[in-house]
Design a protein around this motif. Structure first.
Motif, PDB file in Angstrom:
ATOM      1  N   MET A  23     -13.841 -10.167   0.058  1.00 50.78           N
ATOM      2  CA  MET A  23     -12.841  -9.636   0.981  1.00 50.78           C
ATOM      3  C   MET A  23     -11.497 -10.352   0.863  1.00 50.78           C
ATOM      4  N   GLU A  24     -11.522 -11.608   0.450  1.00 46.18           N
ATOM      5  CA  GLU A  24     -10.258 -12.355   0.327  1.00 46.18           C
ATOM      6  C   GLU A  24      -9.377 -11.772  -0.773  1.00 46.18           C
ATOM      7  N   LYS A  25      -9.973 -10.993  -1.693  1.00 50.88           N
ATOM      8  CA  LYS A  25      -9.186 -10.478  -2.822  1.00 50.88           C
ATOM      9  C   LYS A  25      -9.036  -8.967  -2.815  1.00 50.88           C
ATOM     10  N   VAL A  26      -9.575  -8.296  -1.783  1.00 49.48           N
ATOM     11  CA  VAL A  26      -9.432  -6.836  -1.715  1.00 49.48           C
ATOM     12  C   VAL A  26      -7.960  -6.472  -1.518  1.00 49.48           C
ATOM     13  N   LEU A  27      -7.224  -7.329  -0.812  1.00 51.42           N
ATOM     14  CA  LEU A  27      -5.793  -7.118  -0.613  1.00 51.42           C
ATOM     15  C   LEU A  27      -5.016  -8.281  -1.216  1.00 51.42           C
ATOM     16  N   SER A  28      -3.827  -7.994  -1.726  1.00 54.44           N
ATOM     17  CA  SER A  28      -2.967  -9.059  -2.239  1.00 54.44           C
ATOM     18  C   SER A  28      -2.343  -9.800  -1.054  1.00 54.44           C
ATOM     19  N   LYS A  29      -1.766 -10.948  -1.313  1.00 51.37           N
ATOM     20  CA  LYS A  29      -1.102 -11.723  -0.250  1.00 51.37           C
ATOM     21  C   LYS A  29      -0.004 -10.895   0.417  1.00 51.37           C
ATOM     22  N   HIS A  30       0.751 -10.166  -0.401  1.00 54.53           N
ATOM     23  CA  HIS A  30       1.829  -9.330   0.132  1.00 54.53           C
ATOM     24  C   HIS A  30       1.262  -8.272   1.086  1.00 54.53           C
ATOM     25  N   GLU A  31       0.146  -7.649   0.693  1.00 50.98           N
ATOM     26  CA  GLU A  31      -0.471  -6.619   1.526  1.00 50.98           C
ATOM     27  C   GLU A  31      -1.020  -7.206   2.824  1.00 50.98           C
ATOM     28  N   VAL A  32      -1.591  -8.407   2.739  1.00 49.44           N
ATOM     29  CA  VAL A  32      -2.106  -9.073   3.942  1.00 49.44           C
ATOM     30  C   VAL A  32      -0.945  -9.390   4.889  1.00 49.44           C
ATOM     31  N   ASN A  33       0.183  -9.842   4.333  1.00 51.57           N
ATOM     32  CA  ASN A  33       1.357 -10.130   5.164  1.00 51.57           C
ATOM     33  C   ASN A  33       1.845  -8.876   5.881  1.00 51.57           C
ATOM     34  N   GLU A  34       1.774  -7.736   5.181  1.00 49.94           N
ATOM     35  CA  GLU A  34       2.148  -6.455   5.783  1.00 49.94           C
ATOM     36  C   GLU A  34       1.245  -6.152   6.991  1.00 49.94           C
ATOM     37  N   LEU A  35      -0.057  -6.409   6.840  1.00 45.79           N
ATOM     38  CA  LEU A  35      -0.994  -6.171   7.934  1.00 45.79           C
ATOM     39  C   LEU A  35      -0.712  -7.092   9.117  1.00 45.79           C
ATOM     40  N   HIS A  36      -0.344  -8.348   8.825  1.00 43.61           N
ATOM     41  CA  HIS A  36      -0.014  -9.273   9.912  1.00 43.61           C
ATOM     42  C   HIS A  36       1.173  -8.737  10.720  1.00 43.61           C
ATOM     43  N   GLN A  37       2.124  -8.099  10.043  1.00 46.90           N
ATOM     44  CA  GLN A  37       3.288  -7.551  10.743  1.00 46.90           C
ATOM     45  C   GLN A  37       2.876  -6.370  11.631  1.00 46.90           C
ATOM     46  N   ILE A  38       1.938  -5.551  11.145  1.00 48.94           N
ATOM     47  CA  ILE A  38       1.458  -4.421  11.933  1.00 48.94           C
ATOM     48  C   ILE A  38       0.753  -4.936  13.185  1.00 48.94           C
ATOM     49  N   GLU A  39      -0.080  -5.970  12.948  1.00 50.13           N
ATOM     50  CA  GLU A  39      -0.881  -6.533  14.036  1.00 50.13           C
ATOM     51  C   GLU A  39       0.032  -7.072  15.141  1.00 50.13           C
ATOM     52  N   GLY A  40       1.222  -7.486  14.750  1.00 54.65           N
ATOM     53  CA  GLY A  40       2.200  -7.946  15.734  1.00 54.65           C
ATOM     54  C   GLY A  40       1.966  -9.350  16.106  1.00 54.65           C
TER      55      GLY A  40
END
Length: 156
Positions: free
Chosen positions: A139-156
């Protein structure tokens, strides 16, 4: 006969199209029925949106889209697997989710080197169980770091 403890990995098995995948139970929070997903504009195409899961805004990823598998309509067996990824919870839309199974570590082989595939870092290995072949996801590699950062922004 010695009674040696067998090494096993507990995993949740789920399905995408005709393939079975497995994720370590340590990374899974819960398995939820499909529910209304609120679309979030200007996100990656595999980000379906967010759900309100027990008061927590949780980003939802369509794994079919993430893995470039053609989309299919949601059915009664469609599930959202809530996983822990980079200090947040993320929901993965899958075609079906099954029970927890024990995978003997000796049944796990390294990922095959498939010619022509793009970036399959997220495959930890393949488990052969009788006639079943399970693809083990990291799971740590299903998304790139950039994509994970995008999700953090959505999460607020």
């Amino acid at each position: 006969m010695t009674n040696k403890a067998k090494q096993e990995m507990k995993a949740i098995v789920f399905q995408l199209k005709d393939e079975e995948y497995a994720i370590s139970v340590h990374q899974v929070g819960s398995i939820e029925r499909m529910q209304h997903i609120t679309r979030v504009p200007q996100t990656a195409d595999f980000v379906k949106g967010v759900i309100n899961l027990r008061g927590v805004v949780t980003p939802i990823i369509d794994l079919r889209k993430r893995f470039s598998i053609e989309e299919s309509p949601f059915t009664d067996s469609t599930r959202i697997i809530i996983v822990y990824m980079d200090n947040m919870e993320v929901g993965l839309v899958v075609d079906a989710a099954y029970d927890v199974i024990d995978i003997p570590t000796e049944a796990i082989e390294p990922p095959p080197e498939v010619i022509g595939t793009v970036d399959v870092d997220y495959i930890d290995g393949v488990a052969k169980l009788d006639s079943r072949l399970l693809i083990l996801l990291n799971m740590e590699k299903v998304l790139s770091k950039h994509e994970v950062n995008e999700l953090h922004q959505i999460e607020g």
